[in-house]
Design a protein around this motif. Structure first.
Motif, mmCIF file in Angstrom:
data_model
loop_
_atom_site.group_PDB
_atom_site.id
_atom_site.type_symbol
_atom_site.label_atom_id
_atom_site.label_comp_id
_atom_site.label_asym_id
_atom_site.label_seq_id
_atom_site.Cartn_x
_atom_site.Cartn_y
_atom_site.Cartn_z
ATOM 1 N N UNK A 7 0.854 -1.185 0.000
ATOM 2 C CA UNK A 7 0.000 0.000 0.000
ATOM 3 C C UNK A 7 0.889 1.234 0.000
ATOM 4 N N UNK A 8 0.279 2.383 -0.256
ATOM 5 C CA UNK A 8 1.010 3.643 -0.166
ATOM 6 C C UNK A 8 1.392 4.281 -1.475
ATOM 7 N N UNK A 9 1.096 3.621 -2.584
ATOM 8 C CA UNK A 9 1.425 4.221 -3.868
ATOM 9 C C UNK A 9 0.526 5.416 -4.168
ATOM 10 N N UNK A 10 0.867 6.120 -5.235
ATOM 11 C CA UNK A 10 0.054 7.269 -5.625
ATOM 12 C C UNK A 10 0.773 8.149 -6.615
ATOM 13 N N UNK A 11 0.218 9.342 -6.782
ATOM 14 C CA UNK A 11 0.769 10.334 -7.705
ATOM 15 C C UNK A 11 1.465 11.421 -6.898
ATOM 16 N N UNK A 12 2.683 11.744 -7.279
ATOM 17 C CA UNK A 12 3.454 12.760 -6.566
ATOM 18 C C UNK A 12 4.280 13.546 -7.587
ATOM 19 N N UNK A 13 4.560 14.788 -7.258
ATOM 20 C CA UNK A 13 5.395 15.604 -8.138
ATOM 21 C C UNK A 13 6.860 15.267 -7.941
ATOM 22 N N UNK A 108 7.628 -15.421 -2.988
ATOM 23 C CA UNK A 108 6.298 -14.849 -2.761
ATOM 24 C C UNK A 108 6.314 -13.373 -3.131
ATOM 25 N N UNK A 109 5.223 -12.957 -3.794
ATOM 26 C CA UNK A 109 5.122 -11.593 -4.304
ATOM 27 C C UNK A 109 3.790 -10.975 -3.925
ATOM 28 N N UNK A 110 3.812 -9.679 -3.722
ATOM 29 C CA UNK A 110 2.578 -8.941 -3.542
ATOM 30 C C UNK A 110 1.970 -8.582 -4.883
ATOM 31 N N UNK A 111 0.841 -7.888 -4.817
ATOM 32 C CA UNK A 111 0.093 -7.568 -6.041
ATOM 33 C C UNK A 111 0.604 -6.297 -6.713
ATOM 34 N N UNK A 112 1.406 -5.524 -6.009
ATOM 35 C CA UNK A 112 1.969 -4.312 -6.578
ATOM 36 C C UNK A 112 1.167 -3.074 -6.245
ATOM 37 N N UNK A 113 1.861 -1.944 -6.232
ATOM 38 C CA UNK A 113 1.211 -0.654 -6.023
ATOM 39 C C UNK A 113 1.841 0.352 -6.976
ATOM 40 N N UNK A 114 1.000 1.160 -7.610
ATOM 41 C CA UNK A 114 1.458 2.085 -8.642
ATOM 42 C C UNK A 114 2.035 3.351 -8.009
ATOM 43 N N UNK A 115 3.213 3.731 -8.480
ATOM 44 C CA UNK A 115 3.823 5.009 -8.109
ATOM 45 C C UNK A 115 4.026 5.799 -9.397
ATOM 46 N N UNK A 116 3.469 6.999 -9.425
ATOM 47 C CA UNK A 116 3.603 7.863 -10.594
ATOM 48 C C UNK A 116 4.206 9.197 -10.160
ATOM 49 N N UNK A 117 5.314 9.563 -10.787
ATOM 50 C CA UNK A 117 5.997 10.813 -10.453
ATOM 51 C C UNK A 117 5.880 11.746 -11.658
ATOM 52 N N UNK A 118 5.226 12.860 -11.453
ATOM 53 C CA UNK A 118 5.034 13.821 -12.552
ATOM 54 C C UNK A 118 6.162 14.853 -12.555
ATOM 55 N N UNK A 119 6.481 15.315 -13.755
ATOM 56 C CA UNK A 119 7.585 16.289 -13.878
ATOM 57 C C UNK A 119 7.076 17.723 -13.785
#
Length: 119
Positions: A7-13, A108-119
């Motif tokens: 958990x904890x992924x998201x969109x950040x600058x 063993x692997x988790x399902x993943x969480x998306x991290x997006x860094x905008x410029x």
């Protein structure tokens, strides 16, 4: 059955920070290594960092050294990835994974969480 939930992924600058969490369950992890990996679109999955549950020894990919910090909370069976000074090239799906200390392959692997860094 081992379960890993990120958990904890998201969109950040660019220049911002995020903290990812990976909650582990299903066994005692004292003999395990917890790793973070990432996969960007069109690229192969790459190693980011790992930590030993026992002793807390860490290792980082050169691309994140000095910016990312991996840590663990044994009482909560949770591993964290603190990501600072994020760059657009850090954009990826981030996965946590675990393996026995004696093995090279992560089992063993988790399902993943998306991290997006905008410029």
């Amino acid at each position: 059955q081992v379960q890993l939930v990120e958990s904890g992924g998201g969109l950040v600058q660019a220049g911002g920070s995020l903290r990812l969490s990976c909650a582990a369950s299903g066994r005692t992890f004292s003999s395990y290594v917890m790793g973070w990996f990432r996969q960007a679109p069109g690229k192969e999955r790459e190693f980011v960092a790992h930590i030993r549950w026992s002793g807390g020894r860490t290792y980082y990919a050169d691309s994140v050294k000095g910016r990312f910090t991996i840590s663990r909370d044994n009482a909560k069976n949770t591993v964290y990835l603190q990501m600072n000074s994020l760059k657009p090239e850090d954009t990826a799906v981030y996965y946590c994974a675990t393996r026995l200390l004696s093995r090279r392959e992560y089992d063993y692997w988790g399902q993943g969480t998306q991290v997006t860094v905008s410029s």
